[in-house]
Design an enzyme around this catalytic site. Structure first.
Site, PDB file in Angstrom:
ATOM      1  N   ASP A  15       5.660  14.291  -9.185  1.00 11.84           N
ATOM      2  CA  ASP A  15       4.229  14.573  -9.099  1.00 11.84           C
ATOM      3  C   ASP A  15       3.526  13.511  -9.929  1.00 11.84           C
ATOM      4  O   ASP A  15       3.684  13.464 -11.149  1.00 11.84           O
ATOM      5  CB  ASP A  15       3.947  15.973  -9.648  1.00 11.84           C
ATOM      6  CG  ASP A  15       2.463  16.349  -9.616  1.00 11.84           C
ATOM      7  OD1 ASP A  15       1.612  15.455  -9.399  1.00 11.84           O
ATOM      8  OD2 ASP A  15       2.143  17.530  -9.822  1.00 11.84           O
TER       9      ASP A  15
ATOM     10  N   TYR B   5     -14.110   8.765  -2.719  1.00 13.44           N
ATOM     11  CA  TYR B   5     -12.940   8.033  -2.230  1.00 13.44           C
ATOM     12  C   TYR B   5     -13.131   6.538  -2.449  1.00 13.44           C
ATOM     13  O   TYR B   5     -12.239   5.851  -2.955  1.00 13.44           O
ATOM     14  CB  TYR B   5     -12.731   8.337  -0.748  1.00 13.44           C
ATOM     15  CG  TYR B   5     -11.447   7.777  -0.173  1.00 13.44           C
ATOM     16  CD1 TYR B   5     -10.222   8.395  -0.433  1.00 13.44           C
ATOM     17  CD2 TYR B   5     -11.456   6.654   0.646  1.00 13.44           C
ATOM     18  CE1 TYR B   5      -9.045   7.895   0.098  1.00 13.44           C
ATOM     19  CE2 TYR B   5     -10.281   6.144   1.178  1.00 13.44           C
ATOM     20  CZ  TYR B   5      -9.082   6.771   0.914  1.00 13.44           C
ATOM     21  OH  TYR B   5      -7.911   6.273   1.439  1.00 13.44           O
TER      22      TYR B   5
ATOM     23  N   THR C 204      -1.843   8.304  10.546  1.00 14.17           N
ATOM     24  CA  THR C 204      -1.050   8.854   9.461  1.00 14.17           C
ATOM     25  C   THR C 204      -1.440  10.315   9.277  1.00 14.17           C
ATOM     26  O   THR C 204      -2.376  10.809   9.904  1.00 14.17           O
ATOM     27  CB  THR C 204      -1.305   8.070   8.153  1.00 14.17           C
ATOM     28  OG1 THR C 204      -0.488   8.610   7.101  1.00 14.17           O
ATOM     29  CG2 THR C 204      -2.745   8.162   7.728  1.00 14.17           C
TER      30      THR C 204
END
Length: 264
Positions: free
Chosen positions: A53, A145, A180
């Site tokens: 992680d 983003y 994707t």
């Protein structure tokens, strides 16, 4: 290190998508790859080698220990793991900003900090950070983003300058939309942005395997900024060559996005 020499490579976010394609591409030419992901299940042949992680300092420390035990060193660290997110500036919450920043930026920073001492010690290595075209061009509705990916571009360039004297290189990867499963990670209260971005991903004809092949070619060519597909190259060139035209395109897209979300 030449393109014909076998490399020791660690890839994050390797369970699917670009990560899985990168693992397959490296292995196909004889590189030894440690495939890592926060989940143990994977589409990668041979599965995930190590659960990692990227938001966990303990997991990164364990990854360093695993690399030392397995190889004694590392040639390429591919910080690929990331998530999708975004939203118009008055719709994207601070909680959403914190979530995407902790993964897309701080996860990568944690990994770099964890492995740089090893790379300095051996006097070689290559950091490969997967950003996005959103790190170079900045469409409306994707502020959080865009910001995290632009930060990855800046951080990678900084590392390249800072670490060059230690024999360490740094490259950033900036692909446009390609097919994707990144949208599976998409979070945000601005559902209009999610629909628009999801549509762009679905309509793309570029595959993760094609992006992975271009990434390896860019690494071999010694590129600091790897723009692996034609759509990304055209968008980046437009910004560089004709800023007024680029701004007009971006603002027109923002108007269309606002119109699509007028009733949202």
């Amino acid at each position: 290190m030449s393109a014909t020499e076998s490399r020791r490579v660690l890839v994050t976010g390797a369970a699917s998508g670009l990560g899985a394609a990168l693992v397959a591409a490296f292995r196909s030419r004889g590189d030894d790859v440690l495939a890592t992901d926060r989940v143990a299940t994977s589409s990668v042949e041979g599965g995930i080698d190590l659960v990692l992680d990227i938001t966990s300092d303990d997991d990164w420390a364990a990854a360093v220990d695993a690399v030392r035990e397995r190889w004694g060193g590392l040639d390429v660290l591919v910080n690929n793991a990331g998530v999708a997110g975004g939203g118009r500036v008055d719709r994207c919450t601070l909680e959403e900003w914190q979530w995407i920043t902790d993964i897309n930026l701080f996860g990568l920073v944690r990994g770099t900090r964890a492995f740089v001492p090893m790379l300095k010690e051996q006097g070689s290595g290559h950091l490969v950070n997967v950003a996005s075209l959103a790190g170079l061009v900045h469409p409306g509705g994707m502020g959080s983003y865009n910001a995290t990916k632009a930060a990855v571009v800046a951080f990678t360039e900084t590392c390249g300058h800072e670490l060059a004297s230690f024999g360490i290189r740094a490259s950033v990867v900036c692909p446009s939309y390609f097919r994707t499963n990144l949208m599976d990670s998409m979070q945000g209260t601005d559902e209009v942005v999610g629909r628009v971005v999801g549509g762009l991903v679905e309509r793309s004809k570029v595959t993760a395997e094609e992006i992975a092949a271009a990434v390896l070619a860019g690494i071999d060519a010694g590129e600091d900024v790897i723009v692996p597909d034609e759509a990304a190259r055209q968008a980046y060139f437009l910004k560089w060559a004709d800023r007024p035209a680029y701004d007009a395109v971006m603002r027109d897209q923002a108007v269309k996005l606002q119109a699509a979300g007028a009733d949202a």
